[in-house]
Write an enzyme that holds these catalytic residues in place. Structure first.
Site, PDB file in Angstrom:
ATOM      1  N   CYS A  50       0.517  -1.272  -0.103  1.00 56.33           N
ATOM      2  CA  CYS A  50      -0.164   0.200  -0.179  1.00 56.33           C
ATOM      3  C   CYS A  50       0.793   1.472   0.048  1.00 56.33           C
ATOM      4  CB  CYS A  50      -0.907  -0.551   1.179  1.00 56.33           C
ATOM      5  SG  CYS A  50       0.078  -0.104   2.665  1.00 56.33           S
ATOM      6  N   GLY A 192     -13.828  -5.136   1.161  1.00 56.52           N
ATOM      7  CA  GLY A 192     -12.587  -6.283   0.495  1.00 56.52           C
ATOM      8  C   GLY A 192     -12.657  -7.282   1.249  1.00 56.52           C
ATOM      9  N   SER A 195      -5.562  -9.661   2.092  1.00 55.07           N
ATOM     10  CA  SER A 195      -5.746 -10.148   3.443  1.00 55.07           C
ATOM     11  C   SER A 195      -5.299  -8.720   3.975  1.00 55.07           C
ATOM     12  CB  SER A 195      -3.247 -10.035   3.232  1.00 55.07           C
ATOM     13  OG  SER A 195      -3.310  -9.672   2.261  1.00 55.07           O
ATOM     14  N   MET A 196      -5.266  -7.409   3.829  1.00 58.30           N
ATOM     15  CA  MET A 196      -5.688  -6.474   4.900  1.00 58.30           C
ATOM     16  C   MET A 196      -6.739  -6.369   5.365  1.00 58.30           C
ATOM     17  SD  MET A 196      -3.929  -3.554   5.953  1.00 58.30           S
ATOM     18  CE  MET A 196      -1.985  -3.452   4.313  1.00 58.30           C
ATOM     19  N   SER A 197      -7.532  -6.713   4.367  1.00 61.98           N
ATOM     20  CA  SER A 197      -9.449  -6.680   5.468  1.00 61.98           C
ATOM     21  C   SER A 197      -9.397  -7.667   6.300  1.00 61.98           C
ATOM     22  CB  SER A 197     -10.104  -6.806   3.971  1.00 61.98           C
ATOM     23  OG  SER A 197     -10.011  -5.897   3.010  1.00 61.98           O
TER      24      SER A 197
END
Length: 480
Positions: A50, A192, A195-197
């Site tokens: 990001c 989303g 992985s981040m979500s």
């Protein structure tokens, strides 16, 4: 060949440039293929997060490599080369190794010490292996980076010095209030299911939100995430969490219901527009007014209705998912990558950072020594192969001159000659490997080839065979 990295990150470029330079996941394979098709590069890997985009390559020409990798980043991101050039950084050979190892340890992250970067490095290696653009150098480099990152987290308190970007973002939204206290009982929307979500959803559930909606383009992925979060024994099940998966088309209606929204989709356009956010804020205000028995129109000019409870938005996407205009919407609080960068200036625990820097320096030196030693191995193998061929040729000539030798005599002579050759070669080959592992030792391979008049094609063939064997072994054993 030499390691080169060209990239830009939150340390070198403003968020607006990073946003423009972001490369969609589905475009990374084509970027890698174009990189290895270019003349200077033999291997390539792309690390995209990001807040960074970096292209790693094994190149045979420094200046040509920098020009080609810079052009490729611009072409595949859609940003102009003139726009990117002022913000690009270049690292070469040991400095490139040092950079990746520092990244793996969280030293170069927006939130120092965060561990999610290890998963992103692992993904970068996996993509390069799937595209067959990672050879011996990049396989070794990225595998070692993963090990160095794990070592830093296990041997120091660097992971306590910082937090994950998700936790840090939620702390900014919570302000002076503890995140668990702030989140308890809130309704959350996560947009989303990557992985981040998933990390955001898990963090919110553990913090005690009462309701969770997960919106994703593929609803099945959102459903899997909600099932995991509410399975028996999970934090969600223990807290009585109500969780559901919804389609992206339902985001507008869910937005009006949510108290906190986290978005990280990787979409190329805005997921939440300023108009959608303003409409949700107005709906929330009207709902609050109705509950309080008030009348009037919420939101607009001359409104007599106060804003509803604050709508907290966390945008972790690059390019951004949420319109920056939300900053100007009454009753809405937005934290995004840009504001996180401004808030991350506080120094983490210096002692742990220093210890990690020491680990990185030691590991860079060890990696360089191993690579230099490996560089001379094909030359040593080619030398021993040439010696074996000479022995075989001389034994064959001896057979022609002494045809009366029996098998036992011939075997004894052959063994004696081989022992003589091995003893003559042992000390210099062991010593040359030791010398080659030291800084500046790359020239010993060239000297060995020159002294013994070794065929360069034979050395190259040994090197290619070794690289293929390494790639097969690593592909079969999976990733760390």
């Amino acid at each position: 060949m030499s390691l080169l990295v060209v990239g830009l990150s939150h340390r070198s470029a403003p968020v607006s440039v990073l946003e423009h330079a972001a490369i969609a996941p589905e475009a990374r394979g084509k970027l890698l293929q174009d990189a290895v098709s270019a003349e200077p590069a033999a291997e390539a890997a792309v690390l995209s997060t990001c807040n960074r985009i970096e292209l790693y390559a094994d190149v045979d020409k420094f200046h040509a490599g920098v020009a080609e990798l810079s052009t490729l980043l611009a072409r595949h991101s859609g940003a102009g080369l003139d726009e990117l050039t002022p913000y690009l950084y270049v690292h070469y050979e040991d400095r490139a190794v040092h950079h990746l190892f520092s990244v793996a340890c969280g030293l170069d992250s927006m939130v120092v010490g965060e561990g999610q970067i290890l998963g992103q490095i692992k993904d970068a290696l996996a993509v390069a292996q799937e595209q067959h653009t990672a050879g011996r150098l990049l396989n070794d480099l990225f595998q070692q980076a993963l090990r160095v990152g794990k070592r830093a987290h296990s041997e120091t308190g660097i992971d306590k010095a910082g937090q994950s970007l998700v936790t840090f973002g939620l702390e900014q939204l919570a302000g002076d209030t503890d995140v668990a206290e702030w989140a308890r009982g809130k309704r959350a929307l996560v947009i989303g299911a990557g992985s981040m979500s998933s990390l955001a959803a898990t963090t919110l559930v553990r913090a005690g939100v009462s309701e969770l909606a997960v919106a994703n383009r593929t609803v099945e992925r959102a459903e899997r995430l909600t099932q995991i979060l509410t399975e028996p024994g999970s934090a969600g099940a223990l807290n009585g969490l109500s969780a559901r998966a919804v389609a992206m088309t339902a985001v507008q209606s869910e937005l009006a219901l949510a108290d906190v929204v986290v978005s990280c989709t990787g979409a190329t356009g805005l997921v939440l527009t300023g108009e959608a956010i303003a409409a949700a804020a107005e709906t929330r205000a009207a709902r609050t007014a109705a509950a309080d028995g008030l009348t009037g129109t919420a939101g607009g000019a001359g409104s007599t209705v106060a804003p509803g409870p604050e709508l907290a938005l966390l945008d972790l996407a690059m390019p951004r998912d949420i319109d920056a205009a939300a900053h100007r919407t009454e009753g809405v609080r937005l934290v995004d990558i840009e504001s996180l960068a401004d808030a991350s200036a506080d120094a983490p625990m210096a002692a742990d950072v220093d210890r990690v820097r020491g680990i990185v320096s030691d590991e860079v030196a060890a990696f360089g020594a191993a690579q230099r030693a490996a560089h001379i191995t094909p030359t040593v193998v080619a030398l021993r192969t040439m010696a074996a061929d000479v022995v075989a040729s001389e034994i064959a000539r001896l057979d022609g001159r002494l045809p009366g030798l029996d098998d036992k005599q011939r075997a004894e002579i052959t063994q004696t000659v081989r022992r003589v050759v091995d003893k003559l070669l042992h000390a210099p080959t062991v010593r040359v490997k030791q010398l080659a592992s030291e800084p500046g030792g790359a020239g010993y391979a060239d000297a060995l080839r020159e002294l013994f008049d070794l065929d360069p094609q034979t050395v190259a063939a040994v090197s290619r065979a070794d690289t293929r064997a390494t790639a097969r072994t690593q592909h079969g054993s999976g990733h760390d």
